[in-house]
Design a protein around this motif. Structure first.
Motif, PDB file in Angstrom:
ATOM      1  N   ASP A  30       0.887  -1.222   0.108  1.00 36.92           N
ATOM      2  CA  ASP A  30       0.018   0.037   0.045  1.00 36.92           C
ATOM      3  C   ASP A  30       0.988   1.373  -0.062  1.00 36.92           C
ATOM      4  O   ASP A  30       2.088   1.207  -0.260  1.00 36.92           O
ATOM      5  CB  ASP A  30      -1.016   0.003   0.962  1.00 36.92           C
ATOM      6  CG  ASP A  30      -0.350   0.324   2.319  1.00 36.92           C
ATOM      7  OD1 ASP A  30       0.997   0.599   2.694  1.00 36.92           O
ATOM      8  OD2 ASP A  30      -1.093   0.100   3.550  1.00 36.92           O
ATOM      9  N   THR A  31       0.151   2.244   0.352  1.00 34.78           N
ATOM     10  CA  THR A  31       1.025   3.813   0.002  1.00 34.78           C
ATOM     11  C   THR A  31       2.189   3.634   1.074  1.00 34.78           C
ATOM     12  O   THR A  31       3.050   4.455   0.993  1.00 34.78           O
ATOM     13  CB  THR A  31      -0.024   4.758   0.308  1.00 34.78           C
ATOM     14  OG1 THR A  31      -0.862   4.686   1.196  1.00 34.78           O
ATOM     15  CG2 THR A  31      -0.608   5.087  -0.969  1.00 34.78           C
TER      16      THR A  31
ATOM     17  N   SER B 189      -6.956  -3.517  -2.732  1.00 33.98           N
ATOM     18  CA  SER B 189      -5.233  -3.593  -2.573  1.00 33.98           C
ATOM     19  C   SER B 189      -4.740  -4.975  -3.048  1.00 33.98           C
ATOM     20  O   SER B 189      -5.378  -5.948  -2.974  1.00 33.98           O
ATOM     21  CB  SER B 189      -4.633  -3.445  -1.005  1.00 33.98           C
ATOM     22  OG  SER B 189      -5.349  -4.568  -0.276  1.00 33.98           O
TER      23      SER B 189
END
Ligand SMILES: O=C(O)CCC(=O)C(=O)O
Ligand SMILES: [Fe+2]
Length: 323
Positions: free
Chosen positions: A232-233, A253
């Motif tokens: 993820d980020t 995701s």
């Protein structure tokens, strides 16, 4: 090898609200099989068996609705082979099967509170295949695959549309719903994005999978591997939580479950549809709410800026709500 089971019962079941009688006049089940083992590493079998399942299986929940509901019955025929490899460290199994089920209890959301729907008779037949073993001390393999050639309703049961009358579609000959033709399991689960929609089992609706959830049921020391890994980020996350902990992550995701190399990983996973459809908007609302909580604790409920920003939060939510 042959075995026979018999139940002859009339059981009075009562609970706080209902007093119901479950009576099954006489139920028989039997199993028989032939096993041919020409060498220590190969065996072939044929088996036939019947079984039944009375409606008292969840005893404490017996209600007026399920009293006197006939038992579910099934008949299973199987022809199979088991071959061992690598001095018995790896085992492969294959079987052709045919299963017939009678009176299967299902729940239809329209009648759920009144009575179960009985499925009449259905049958399925196909092929099942397993590879199981410990190839090296570090690597345990478990792969299973089933191919369901046919799963068909042969006879309708109670509370389903009457066959061929007043334009209703007959269900006889129709495929059984919600059964995948190909199914399988392995001790790992590769990179994927969860499919966007989940259908509720009883046909009672669908859920958009905005938020994915995994509830860990095994303690981390009960197994090796099995981490839920996602990008993820914040980079790559490898998640393995104590039994009873739950992780919530965005359904869009890319994630995977690492192979389990020792022990057993039990987890429950499910999906939630959010009132706010967009993940970006959810994230903004979450950030804003977290900052608002911090402001509220420092400045108090009555601070005009806190009141104003709380209003902005709700007005944004009102604009973005998907309901
Ligand atoms: O077992 C898990 O933690 C997640 C399973 C999963 O990703 C899925 O079923 O889509
Ligand atoms: Fe998933």
């Amino acid at each position: 090898m042959t075995s026979v089971g018999h139940a002859n019962s009339g059981t009075d079941v009562s609970n706080a609200r209902t007093a119901s009688r479950l009576s099954y006049p006489s139920l028989w089940s039997g199993r028989t099989g032939l096993l041919f083992q020409p060498t220590a590493s190969q065996s072939y079998h044929f088996s036939w068996g019947t079984s039944f399942n009375t409606s008292a299986d969840t005893y404490q929940y017996t209600t007026q609705q399920i009293a006197d509901v006939p038992a579910e019955k099934s008949r299973n025929i199987e022809l199979g082979a088991k071959l061992d490899w690598l001095d018995g460290r790896l085992s492969t199994r294959a079987a052709l099967f045919r299963t017939e089920k009678y009176n299967e209890r299902t729940t239809d959301s329209d009648f759920a509170g009144t009575y179960p729907v009985l499925s009449g008779r259905r049958h399925s037949q196909g092929l099942a295949f397993d590879i199981v073993g410990r190839v090296t001390p570090e690597l345990e393999v478990y792969v299973s695959y089933a191919y369901l050639h046919q799963a068909v309703i042969d006879k309708v049961g109670s509370a389903v549309t009457p066959p061929n009358s007043s334009g209703y579609k007959t269900l006889v000959g129709a495929p059984v719903g919600l059964l995948p033709r190909h199914s399988g399991a392995a001790n790992g689960f590769g990179n994927h994005v969860d499919s966007a929609v989940r259908h509720l089992r009883d046909g009672g609706g669908r859920v958009r999978t905005d938020v994915s959830c995994t509830l860990f049921l095994s303690e981390p020391d009960e197994y090796d591997g099995g981490e839920l890994t996602m990008e993820d980020t914040f980079g790559r996350q490898r998640i393995k939580l104590p039994a009873g902990d739950l992780i919530v992550y965005p359904g869009h995701s890319v994630h995977r479950v690492e192979p389990v190399t020792r022990g057993q990983r039990l987890a429950s996973y499910f999906w939630v549809q959010s009132l706010v459809r967009s993940a970006e908007q959810r994230r903004l609302l979450f950030d804003m709410d977290s900052h608002l909580m911090s402001l509220r604790s420092r400045l108090g409920e009555a601070d005009p800026a806190v009141i104003g920003l709380t209003g902005t939060y709700h007005n944004l939510l009102r604009m973005w709500l998907d309901c």
